[in-house]
Scaffold this motif. Structure first.
Motif, PDB file in Angstrom:
ATOM      1  N   LYS A 134       0.843  -1.204   0.000  1.00  0.00           N
ATOM      2  CA  LYS A 134       0.000   0.000   0.000  1.00  0.00           C
ATOM      3  C   LYS A 134       0.878   1.255   0.000  1.00  0.00           C
ATOM      4  O   LYS A 134       0.626   2.216  -0.734  1.00  0.00           O
ATOM      5  CB  LYS A 134      -0.855   0.029   1.283  1.00  0.00           C
ATOM      6  N   ALA A 135       1.889   1.235   0.869  1.00  0.00           N
ATOM      7  CA  ALA A 135       2.733   2.416   1.045  1.00  0.00           C
ATOM      8  C   ALA A 135       3.414   2.799  -0.270  1.00  0.00           C
ATOM      9  O   ALA A 135       3.496   3.991  -0.615  1.00  0.00           O
ATOM     10  CB  ALA A 135       3.787   2.134   2.120  1.00  0.00           C
ATOM     11  N   TYR A 136       3.865   1.811  -1.004  1.00  0.00           N
ATOM     12  CA  TYR A 136       4.571   2.060  -2.269  1.00  0.00           C
ATOM     13  C   TYR A 136       3.663   2.830  -3.244  1.00  0.00           C
ATOM     14  O   TYR A 136       4.057   3.832  -3.823  1.00  0.00           O
ATOM     15  CB  TYR A 136       5.001   0.713  -2.864  1.00  0.00           C
ATOM     16  N   VAL A 137       2.437   2.351  -3.347  1.00  0.00           N
ATOM     17  CA  VAL A 137       1.500   2.980  -4.275  1.00  0.00           C
ATOM     18  C   VAL A 137       1.103   4.373  -3.784  1.00  0.00           C
ATOM     19  O   VAL A 137       1.035   5.332  -4.550  1.00  0.00           O
ATOM     20  CB  VAL A 137       0.245   2.085  -4.465  1.00  0.00           C
ATOM     21  N   LYS A 138       0.857   4.496  -2.476  1.00  0.00           N
ATOM     22  CA  LYS A 138       0.433   5.794  -1.921  1.00  0.00           C
ATOM     23  C   LYS A 138       1.480   6.873  -2.208  1.00  0.00           C
ATOM     24  O   LYS A 138       1.149   7.959  -2.703  1.00  0.00           O
ATOM     25  CB  LYS A 138       0.255   5.678  -0.391  1.00  0.00           C
ATOM     26  N   VAL A 139       2.749   6.572  -1.918  1.00  0.00           N
ATOM     27  CA  VAL A 139       3.801   7.580  -2.086  1.00  0.00           C
ATOM     28  C   VAL A 139       3.951   7.950  -3.564  1.00  0.00           C
ATOM     29  O   VAL A 139       4.171   9.114  -3.904  1.00  0.00           O
ATOM     30  CB  VAL A 139       5.131   7.085  -1.460  1.00  0.00           C
ATOM     31  N   ARG A 140       3.803   6.985  -4.440  1.00  0.00           N
ATOM     32  CA  ARG A 140       3.871   7.276  -5.881  1.00  0.00           C
ATOM     33  C   ARG A 140       2.784   8.261  -6.311  1.00  0.00           C
ATOM     34  O   ARG A 140       2.920   8.970  -7.291  1.00  0.00           O
ATOM     35  CB  ARG A 140       3.720   5.980  -6.686  1.00  0.00           C
ATOM     36  N   GLU A 141       1.660   8.237  -5.558  1.00  0.00           N
ATOM     37  CA  GLU A 141       0.538   9.128  -5.871  1.00  0.00           C
ATOM     38  C   GLU A 141       0.607  10.416  -5.044  1.00  0.00           C
ATOM     39  O   GLU A 141      -0.412  11.094  -4.875  1.00  0.00           O
ATOM     40  CB  GLU A 141      -0.793   8.409  -5.574  1.00  0.00           C
ATOM     41  N   ASN A 142       1.757  10.706  -4.471  1.00  0.00           N
ATOM     42  CA  ASN A 142       1.943  11.884  -3.611  1.00  0.00           C
ATOM     43  C   ASN A 142       1.025  11.871  -2.389  1.00  0.00           C
ATOM     44  O   ASN A 142       0.657  12.912  -1.858  1.00  0.00           O
ATOM     45  CB  ASN A 142       1.727  13.204  -4.375  1.00  0.00           C
ATOM     46  N   ASP A 143       0.647  10.698  -1.966  1.00  0.00           N
ATOM     47  CA  ASP A 143      -0.132  10.578  -0.734  1.00  0.00           C
ATOM     48  C   ASP A 143       0.849  10.153   0.358  1.00  0.00           C
ATOM     49  O   ASP A 143       1.221   8.981   0.436  1.00  0.00           O
ATOM     50  CB  ASP A 143      -1.244   9.535  -0.914  1.00  0.00           C
ATOM     51  N   PHE A 144       1.274  11.135   1.160  1.00  0.00           N
ATOM     52  CA  PHE A 144       2.288  10.860   2.168  1.00  0.00           C
ATOM     53  C   PHE A 144       1.675  10.628   3.549  1.00  0.00           C
ATOM     54  O   PHE A 144       2.375  10.643   4.559  1.00  0.00           O
ATOM     55  CB  PHE A 144       3.309  12.016   2.211  1.00  0.00           C
ATOM     56  N   SER A 145       0.376  10.418   3.592  1.00  0.00           N
ATOM     57  CA  SER A 145      -0.273  10.167   4.883  1.00  0.00           C
ATOM     58  C   SER A 145       0.011   8.735   5.326  1.00  0.00           C
ATOM     59  O   SER A 145       0.376   7.876   4.518  1.00  0.00           O
ATOM     60  CB  SER A 145      -1.786  10.359   4.747  1.00  0.00           C
ATOM     61  N   LEU A 146      -0.166   8.483   6.627  1.00  0.00           N
ATOM     62  CA  LEU A 146       0.159   7.154   7.162  1.00  0.00           C
ATOM     63  C   LEU A 146      -1.090   6.310   7.424  1.00  0.00           C
ATOM     64  O   LEU A 146      -0.977   5.184   7.918  1.00  0.00           O
ATOM     65  CB  LEU A 146       0.949   7.300   8.471  1.00  0.00           C
ATOM     66  N   SER A 147      -2.251   6.848   7.089  1.00  0.00           N
ATOM     67  CA  SER A 147      -3.467   6.108   7.432  1.00  0.00           C
ATOM     68  C   SER A 147      -3.473   4.736   6.759  1.00  0.00           C
ATOM     69  O   SER A 147      -3.132   4.593   5.585  1.00  0.00           O
ATOM     70  CB  SER A 147      -4.704   6.905   7.012  1.00  0.00           C
ATOM     71  N   GLY A 148      -3.821   3.745   7.548  1.00  0.00           N
ATOM     72  CA  GLY A 148      -3.911   2.375   7.036  1.00  0.00           C
ATOM     73  C   GLY A 148      -2.586   1.642   6.994  1.00  0.00           C
ATOM     74  O   GLY A 148      -2.524   0.501   6.524  1.00  0.00           O
TER      75      GLY A 148
END
Ligand code: NAI
Length: 330
Positions: free
Chosen positions: A123-137
Motif C-alpha cells: 500500500k505504502a509504495y503505491v500511496k507515495v507514488r501518488e503523492n499521498d504521504f499520509s500514514l493512514s492504514g
C-alpha cells in the motif's frame, strides 16, 4: 545425453548454459512450451526431460513420455507433487529432483512477505507514488518479542526459524519430526498450540495427503486474532475458500502468499491483457491486508545457479546408472 527442457524462461537458459560449460556430453534443447500430455511426444529421441514446478507430469504425460522412450524426468525444483510416481515406476522412468538449493532464498522471501504485509509496503509504495504521504492504514506491529510459529522445520523452515530468532521473536514449531539443529532456538509444540500462540505463522511443509488443506476453517478458528499467515510452500496447504472467509471475519492482520490454489495457469506468465478464468486471485487481492507474489521464493541468483548444477549432476548420475538421494520414488 540429450535433454528436452520444457517451460524455458530466459533466466533458465542463462543459468543452465552457464553451468553446462562445466559438464561434458550433455546437450539441452530448450522449449518454451510446458510439459503436458500434448507436448510430451516432442521428447521422442531425447533421453530425458527437464520439468518445473507446475508442469503437468501426471499419468497421461508420463505414459506418453514412456511411449517415446524417455527414461529420465529431471525436476528443476524441490516439490514433486505434480508427478505421477506410480506411472513413472511402471514405465521405468527415473525421477530426480533438486531437494535443496537455497533454503535461505525461500525463507528470506517468506520474511519479506511477512514484513511487507505487516508494514503494508504494497500500500505504502503505491500511496507515495501518488503523492499521498499520509500514514493512514499503514500501522503495523513489531515482530520483536512476538511469537513465530513455523510449520515444517526442514531446510526452509529451519532457515525461517533462524531469521525469526534473529528478529528477537520467540520461535515455536510443529513438525512430524524434530530438527535437532534447531534445539537451541525452537520449542516444538502441537499444531493446535502453534495455531493458538503464534503472531506469525509460516508454512514450510510439503504438500502431501496429510497436509492438504491443513489450514482450513477449523485451523483458522484456533488462531489468534490478528495473526499474520505466510505460505511459501504449496497453495493447497491452505483451503482458499476458508481463508477468504477468515479474512472477511477480520481474523488476520495480514496474509502473505507466494503460492495459492489455482496458481498453475498463472505462474510465471504475463497475463496482464487477459480476463482471468478464476476469481480466487482477484478476490484475495481485493483485501488490503493480502500480499501475493507468484511463486518467486526460489528466485535468487544463488538458487538458480545451484538448481542448474544439481540438475546436471542428477543427469550425470542417471547416465552412470548410480543411485541418488535426489531420486523420488512412490
Ligand atoms: P524439507 O523436506 O527439507 O522439509 C519439509 C519438512 O516438512 C520436513 O521437516 C517434514 O518432516 C515436514 N513435514 C512433513 N509432513 C508434515 C506435516 N504433516 N506437518 C508438519 N510438518 C511436516 O523441505 P524444504 O526444502 O524445507 O521445502 C519445504 C517446501 O517448500 C517444499 O515442499 C515446497 O513445497 C516449498 N518450496 C517452495 C518454493 C517457492 O519458490 N515458493 C521453493 C522450494 C520449495
Amino acid at each position: 545425453m540429450k535433454i528436452l527442457f520444457y517451460d524455458t524462461k530466459q533466466y533458465d537458459s542463462v543459468s543452465f548454459n552457464e553451468a553446462l560449460s562445466h559438464y561434458n556430453g550433455i546437450e539441452i534443447k530448450y522449449l518454451e512450451a510446458d510439459l503436458n500430455p500434448a507436448t510430451a511426444p516432442l521428447a521422442a529421441g531425447y533421453d530425458g526431460v527437464c520439468a518445473f514446478v507446475n508442469s503437468d507430469v501426471g499419468k497421461e504425460t508420463v505414459e506418453k513420455l514412456g511411449e517415446v522412450g524417455v527414461k529420465l524426468i529431471l525436476l528443476r525444483c524441490a516439490g514433486f507433487n505434480n508427478v505421477d510416481l506410480e506411472a513413472a515406476a511402471e514405465h521405468k522412468i527415473r525421477v530426480l529432483r533438486v531437494p535443496g538449493y537455497s533454503p535461505e532464498a525461500v525463507a528470506e522471501h517468506a520474511m519479506a512477505l511477512a514484513l511487507g504485509v505487516n508494514r503494508r509496503l504494497h500500500k505504502a509504495y503505491v500511496k507515495v507514488r501518488e503523492n499521498d504521504f499520509s500514514l493512514s492504514g499503514l500501522m503495523g506491529f513489531n515482530f520483536h518479542q512476538k511469537t513465530a510459529g513455523i510449520v515444517g522445520t526442514g531446510k526452509i523452515g529451519a532457515a525461517m526459524a533462524r531469521i525469526c530468532h534473529g528478529f528477537g521473536m520467540k520461535v515455536i514449531a510443529y513438525d512430524v519430526y524434530e530438527n535437532p539443529d534447531l534445539k537451541d532456538l525452537v520449542t516444538y509444540v502441537s499444531l493446535d498450540q502453534l495455531l493458538a500462540e503464534s503472531d506469525l505463522i509460516s508454512l514450510h511443509c510439503p504438500l502431501i495427503d496429510s497436509t492438504y488443506h491443513m489450514i482450513n476453517k477449523e485451523a483458522i478458528a484456533k488462531m489468534k486474532d490478528g495473526v499474520i499467515l505466510v505460505n511459501t510452500s504449496r497453495g493447497a496447504l491452505v483451503k482458499t475458500e476458508d481463508l477468504i472467509e477468515g479474512i472477511r471475519a477480520r481474523k488476520f492482520f495480514g496474509v502473505g502468499l507466494d503460492v495459492y490454489e489455482e496458481e498453475a495457469t498463472n505462474v510465471f506468465e504475463n497475463r496482464s491483457n487477459e480476463i482471468l478464468e478464476h476469481s480466487v486471485t482477484a478476490r484475495l487481492l481485493s483485501f488490503p491486508n493480502v500480499m501475493i507474489t507468484s511463486h518467486q521464493g526460489f528466485f535468487t541468483a544463488e538458487a538458480l545457479a545451484a538448481i542448474a548444477r544439481t540438475t546436471l549432476d542428477n543427469a550425470i548420475l542417471f547416465e552412470k546408472g548410480e543411485r541418488s538421494p535426489n531420486e523420488v520414488k512412490r
